[in-house]
Write an enzyme that holds these catalytic residues in place. Structure first.
Site, PDB file in Angstrom:
ATOM      1  N   HIS A 197     -27.277 -20.014  -7.035  1.00  0.00           N
ATOM      2  CA  HIS A 197     -26.896 -21.322  -7.586  1.00  0.00           C
ATOM      3  C   HIS A 197     -26.932 -22.435  -6.535  1.00  0.00           C
ATOM      4  O   HIS A 197     -26.716 -23.609  -6.880  1.00  0.00           O
ATOM      5  CB  HIS A 197     -25.478 -21.272  -8.170  1.00  0.00           C
ATOM      6  CG  HIS A 197     -25.377 -20.605  -9.504  1.00  0.00           C
ATOM      7  ND1 HIS A 197     -25.500 -19.249  -9.680  1.00  0.00           N
ATOM      8  CD2 HIS A 197     -25.144 -21.113 -10.742  1.00  0.00           C
ATOM      9  CE1 HIS A 197     -25.339 -18.948 -10.960  1.00  0.00           C
ATOM     10  NE2 HIS A 197     -25.129 -20.064 -11.626  1.00  0.00           N
ATOM     11  N   GLY A 198     -27.127 -22.095  -5.262  1.00  0.00           N
ATOM     12  CA  GLY A 198     -27.109 -23.128  -4.222  1.00  0.00           C
ATOM     13  C   GLY A 198     -25.768 -23.844  -4.190  1.00  0.00           C
ATOM     14  O   GLY A 198     -24.724 -23.247  -4.480  1.00  0.00           O
ATOM     15  N   ARG A 219     -33.400 -24.157 -13.134  1.00  0.00           N
ATOM     16  CA  ARG A 219     -33.415 -25.002 -11.934  1.00  0.00           C
ATOM     17  C   ARG A 219     -34.832 -25.094 -11.361  1.00  0.00           C
ATOM     18  O   ARG A 219     -35.470 -24.069 -11.073  1.00  0.00           O
ATOM     19  CB  ARG A 219     -32.467 -24.390 -10.891  1.00  0.00           C
ATOM     20  CG  ARG A 219     -32.511 -25.034  -9.531  1.00  0.00           C
ATOM     21  CD  ARG A 219     -31.804 -26.363  -9.507  1.00  0.00           C
ATOM     22  NE  ARG A 219     -31.706 -26.901  -8.158  1.00  0.00           N
ATOM     23  CZ  ARG A 219     -31.486 -28.179  -7.899  1.00  0.00           C
ATOM     24  NH1 ARG A 219     -31.341 -29.049  -8.889  1.00  0.00           N
ATOM     25  NH2 ARG A 219     -31.397 -28.587  -6.652  1.00  0.00           N
ATOM     26  N   GLU A 222      -9.186   0.086   1.387  1.00  0.00           N
ATOM     27  CA  GLU A 222      -8.841   1.030   2.461  1.00  0.00           C
ATOM     28  C   GLU A 222      -7.990   2.178   1.900  1.00  0.00           C
ATOM     29  O   GLU A 222      -8.174   3.338   2.267  1.00  0.00           O
ATOM     30  CB  GLU A 222      -8.078   0.304   3.587  1.00  0.00           C
ATOM     31  CG  GLU A 222      -8.912  -0.707   4.368  1.00  0.00           C
ATOM     32  CD  GLU A 222      -9.218  -1.988   3.593  1.00  0.00           C
ATOM     33  OE1 GLU A 222      -8.446  -2.343   2.677  1.00  0.00           O
ATOM     34  OE2 GLU A 222     -10.239  -2.626   3.891  1.00  0.00           O
ATOM     35  N   PRO A 277      -4.821   6.374 -11.843  1.00  0.00           N
ATOM     36  CA  PRO A 277      -6.263   6.495 -12.080  1.00  0.00           C
ATOM     37  C   PRO A 277      -6.747   5.579 -13.209  1.00  0.00           C
ATOM     38  O   PRO A 277      -7.780   4.918 -13.086  1.00  0.00           O
ATOM     39  CB  PRO A 277      -6.447   7.979 -12.425  1.00  0.00           C
ATOM     40  CG  PRO A 277      -5.333   8.657 -11.695  1.00  0.00           C
ATOM     41  CD  PRO A 277      -4.173   7.696 -11.793  1.00  0.00           C
ATOM     42  N   GLN A 278      -5.966   5.503 -14.297  1.00  0.00           N
ATOM     43  CA  GLN A 278      -6.388   4.648 -15.416  1.00  0.00           C
ATOM     44  C   GLN A 278      -6.375   3.170 -15.010  1.00  0.00           C
ATOM     45  O   GLN A 278      -7.275   2.402 -15.346  1.00  0.00           O
ATOM     46  CB  GLN A 278      -5.471   4.876 -16.617  1.00  0.00           C
ATOM     47  CG  GLN A 278      -5.889   4.032 -17.801  1.00  0.00           C
ATOM     48  CD  GLN A 278      -5.162   4.397 -19.088  1.00  0.00           C
ATOM     49  OE1 GLN A 278      -4.617   5.490 -19.211  1.00  0.00           O
ATOM     50  NE2 GLN A 278      -5.166   3.492 -20.029  1.00  0.00           N
ATOM     51  N   GLU A 279      -5.327   2.778 -14.258  1.00  0.00           N
ATOM     52  CA  GLU A 279      -5.246   1.378 -13.812  1.00  0.00           C
ATOM     53  C   GLU A 279      -6.450   1.054 -12.915  1.00  0.00           C
ATOM     54  O   GLU A 279      -7.079   0.002 -13.047  1.00  0.00           O
ATOM     55  CB  GLU A 279      -3.937   1.154 -13.041  1.00  0.00           C
ATOM     56  CG  GLU A 279      -3.805  -0.286 -12.550  1.00  0.00           C
ATOM     57  CD  GLU A 279      -2.593  -0.520 -11.650  1.00  0.00           C
ATOM     58  OE1 GLU A 279      -1.742   0.384 -11.527  1.00  0.00           O
ATOM     59  OE2 GLU A 279      -2.512  -1.614 -11.070  1.00  0.00           O
ATOM     60  N   ILE A 321       4.107 -10.058  -8.553  1.00  0.00           N
ATOM     61  CA  ILE A 321       4.159  -9.368  -9.838  1.00  0.00           C
ATOM     62  C   ILE A 321       3.387 -10.189 -10.861  1.00  0.00           C
ATOM     63  O   ILE A 321       3.758 -11.313 -11.203  1.00  0.00           O
ATOM     64  CB  ILE A 321       5.617  -9.131 -10.311  1.00  0.00           C
ATOM     65  CG1 ILE A 321       6.291  -8.089  -9.422  1.00  0.00           C
ATOM     66  CG2 ILE A 321       5.664  -8.676 -11.758  1.00  0.00           C
ATOM     67  CD1 ILE A 321       5.693  -6.690  -9.484  1.00  0.00           C
ATOM     68  N   SER A 325       0.812  -1.221   0.000  1.00  0.00           N
ATOM     69  CA  SER A 325       0.000   0.000   0.000  1.00  0.00           C
ATOM     70  C   SER A 325       0.842   1.267   0.000  1.00  0.00           C
ATOM     71  O   SER A 325       0.387   2.322  -0.421  1.00  0.00           O
ATOM     72  CB  SER A 325      -0.896   0.008   1.243  1.00  0.00           C
ATOM     73  OG  SER A 325      -1.692  -1.143   1.259  1.00  0.00           O
TER      74      SER A 325
HETATM   75  C1  LIG Z   1      -2.725 -11.556  -7.398  1.00  0.00           C
HETATM   76  C2  LIG Z   1      -1.960 -10.297  -7.138  1.00  0.00           C
HETATM   77  C3  LIG Z   1      -1.310  -9.667  -8.188  1.00  0.00           C
HETATM   78  C4  LIG Z   1      -0.575  -8.506  -7.967  1.00  0.00           C
HETATM   79  N1  LIG Z   1       0.094  -7.931  -9.014  1.00  0.00           N
HETATM   80  C5  LIG Z   1       0.886  -6.860  -8.784  1.00  0.00           C
HETATM   81  C6  LIG Z   1       1.700  -6.300  -9.825  1.00  0.00           C
HETATM   82  O1  LIG Z   1       1.686  -6.771 -10.961  1.00  0.00           O
HETATM   83  N2  LIG Z   1       2.483  -5.240  -9.531  1.00  0.00           N
HETATM   84  C7  LIG Z   1       2.535  -4.700  -8.288  1.00  0.00           C
HETATM   85  O2  LIG Z   1       3.273  -3.737  -8.069  1.00  0.00           O
HETATM   86  N3  LIG Z   1       1.789  -5.211  -7.278  1.00  0.00           N
HETATM   87  C8  LIG Z   1       0.976  -6.275  -7.498  1.00  0.00           C
HETATM   88  N4  LIG Z   1       0.239  -6.805  -6.469  1.00  0.00           N
HETATM   89  C9  LIG Z   1       0.394  -6.221  -5.135  1.00  0.00           C
HETATM   90  C10 LIG Z   1      -0.822  -5.449  -4.663  1.00  0.00           C
HETATM   91  O3  LIG Z   1      -0.907  -4.193  -5.291  1.00  0.00           O
HETATM   92  C11 LIG Z   1      -0.705  -5.345  -3.130  1.00  0.00           C
HETATM   93  O4  LIG Z   1      -0.934  -6.643  -2.609  1.00  0.00           O
HETATM   94  C12 LIG Z   1      -1.675  -4.354  -2.540  1.00  0.00           C
HETATM   95  O5  LIG Z   1      -1.376  -3.029  -2.913  1.00  0.00           O
HETATM   96  C13 LIG Z   1      -1.691  -4.426  -1.005  1.00  0.00           C
HETATM   97  O6  LIG Z   1      -0.390  -4.391  -0.498  1.00  0.00           O
HETATM   98  P1  LIG Z   1       0.077  -5.516   0.552  1.00  0.00           P
HETATM   99  O7  LIG Z   1      -0.309  -6.838   0.008  1.00  0.00           O
HETATM  100  O8  LIG Z   1       1.490  -5.276   0.881  1.00  0.00           O
HETATM  101  O9  LIG Z   1      -0.827  -5.248   1.818  1.00  0.00           O
HETATM  102  P2  LIG Z   1      -0.505  -4.219   2.987  1.00  0.00           P
HETATM  103  O10 LIG Z   1      -0.087  -2.912   2.418  1.00  0.00           O
HETATM  104  O11 LIG Z   1       0.390  -4.890   3.963  1.00  0.00           O
HETATM  105  O12 LIG Z   1      -1.947  -4.062   3.629  1.00  0.00           O
HETATM  106  C14 LIG Z   1      -2.494  -4.980   4.577  1.00  0.00           C
HETATM  107  C15 LIG Z   1      -3.841  -4.424   5.050  1.00  0.00           C
HETATM  108  O13 LIG Z   1      -3.623  -3.164   5.684  1.00  0.00           O
HETATM  109  C16 LIG Z   1      -4.439  -2.192   5.093  1.00  0.00           C
HETATM  110  N5  LIG Z   1      -3.751  -0.916   5.080  1.00  0.00           N
HETATM  111  C17 LIG Z   1      -2.510  -0.653   4.591  1.00  0.00           C
HETATM  112  N6  LIG Z   1      -2.229   0.646   4.721  1.00  0.00           N
HETATM  113  C18 LIG Z   1      -3.319   1.217   5.294  1.00  0.00           C
HETATM  114  C19 LIG Z   1      -3.644   2.551   5.685  1.00  0.00           C
HETATM  115  N7  LIG Z   1      -2.784   3.555   5.480  1.00  0.00           N
HETATM  116  N8  LIG Z   1      -4.846   2.777   6.241  1.00  0.00           N
HETATM  117  C20 LIG Z   1      -5.714   1.760   6.446  1.00  0.00           C
HETATM  118  N9  LIG Z   1      -5.466   0.478   6.103  1.00  0.00           N
HETATM  119  C21 LIG Z   1      -4.287   0.218   5.532  1.00  0.00           C
HETATM  120  C22 LIG Z   1      -4.679  -2.682   3.670  1.00  0.00           C
HETATM  121  O14 LIG Z   1      -5.835  -2.094   3.120  1.00  0.00           O
HETATM  122  C23 LIG Z   1      -4.825  -4.165   3.904  1.00  0.00           C
HETATM  123  O15 LIG Z   1      -6.133  -4.452   4.323  1.00  0.00           O
HETATM  124  C24 LIG Z   1      -0.519  -7.951  -6.670  1.00  0.00           C
HETATM  125  C25 LIG Z   1      -1.190  -8.583  -5.619  1.00  0.00           C
HETATM  126  C26 LIG Z   1      -1.896  -9.738  -5.834  1.00  0.00           C
HETATM  127  C27 LIG Z   1      -2.595 -10.401  -4.668  1.00  0.00           C
END
Ligand SMILES: Cc1cc2nc3c(=O)[nH]c(=O)nc-3n(C[C@H](O)[C@H](O)[C@H](O)COP(=O)(O)OP(=O)(O)OC[C@H]3O[C@@H](n4cnc5c(N)ncnc54)[C@H](O)[C@@H]3O)c2cc1C
Length: 252
Positions: free
Chosen positions: A211-212, A141, A240, A113-115, A28, A3
């Protein structure tokens, strides 16, 4: 980095005509198959502003020290691979710098924003598919001697879902017009992602319920939609984080 986009710890240190890249990144999408990866790395430190000093480097798949971990096992989105990438003293030519050194944060933030809108559109599209699947299933069904669709509860649940879809479509349309005109703000993109992905979860869950027990079986497309949907509230910024972006725009 998760995040905290500015919390990048991967480093790129200039050495002659190259950068020496060290660090790793979990999660990634496409990381197993990619021939080229664009890495955000810290090229300098500014204790006053963590957003400064980040740069984009293009790493080629065969560069020594670029390692890919295993294809991570996910509960959904199984058709796309997700990898952990490691950069162990990768020597990246300075000509592989994308854009200006130290300006990566602005470039990344510009595209967010676009992503986020594209993830919202996926949410809306898959929720729409779920409603269509549930309508078809409910008509086919038979329960208690009549089609599931004849029960008032089924009609009401699907009517609620259709209303949610229309609200999502209105937000998406508005955001697409803004994107096209170059006026889509980070907060508006966050609102459309937040609404459409949370709506996707509500709608697909209700359609699975229609769909049960069959809805829980992997061979039914609704089960796949359910599993695939879970991640849209996480990637591209969690719900969040979307709320943080929106509340900041409200002066909070
Ligand atoms: C299948 C998959 C594909 C992905 N592909 C990519 C990719 O191609 N490139 C890439 O860069 N990333 C990718 N990601 C990473 C993804 O963007 C991150 O998992 C996501 O941004 C959350 O970060 P984190 O997993 O480290 O969770 P954390 O940042 O550790 O967050 C854990 C929890 O804390 C909450 N939290 C964190 N900060 C705050 C805050 N300030 N206030 C309140 N709550 C907060 C979060 O909302 C979450 O509920 C991918 C993730 C997945 C699961």
């Amino acid at each position: 980095i998760g995040s905290d986009l500015a919390g990048v710890t991967t480093t790129a240190v200039r050495d002659g005509d190259d950068y020496i890249l060290n660090g790793n990144k979990t999660f990634i999408t496409g990381g197993i198959n990619a021939d080229l990866v664009i890495v955000v790395a810290r090229t300098s430190k500014d204790p006053e502003n963590r957003r400064k000093g980040l740069s984009l480097l293009v790493v080629e798949g065969d560069m020594p020290g670029f390692l890919r971990g295993r294809n991570l096992h996910k509960i959904g989105m199984k058709s796309s691979d997700t990898a952990e990438l490691t950069f162990d003293n990768v020597r990246v030519p300075a000509r592989n710098l994308l854009g200006e050194e130290g300006k990566a944060f602005g470039m990344l933030a510009h595209n967010l924003p676009q992503e986020r809108l594209s993830i919202a559109i996926t949410g809306l599209a898959t929720a729409t598919a779920a409603v269509n699947l549930a309508i078809d299933y409910a008509k086919e069904r038979l329960v208690f001697g009549k089609p599931l669709a004849d029960f008032q509860n089924t009609k009401f649940v699907l009517a609620e879902c259709a209303t949610e879809l229309q609200a999502g479509q209105a937000l998406v349309d508005q955001a697409l017009i803004a994107l096209d005109g170059g006026t889509l703000t980070p907060a508006d993109a966050a609102k459309v992602k937040l609404f459409c992905t949370e709506m996707q979860a509500r709608v697909i869950d209700k359609c699975l319920q229609v769909h049960g027990g069959y809805g829980y079986m992997s061979e039914y497309p609704i089960a796949r939609l359910y599993a695939d949907a879970r991640v849209t509230r996480i990637f591209g910024g969690t719900s969040e984080v979307m709320k943080s972006v929106i509340s900041k725009s409200m002066g909070l």
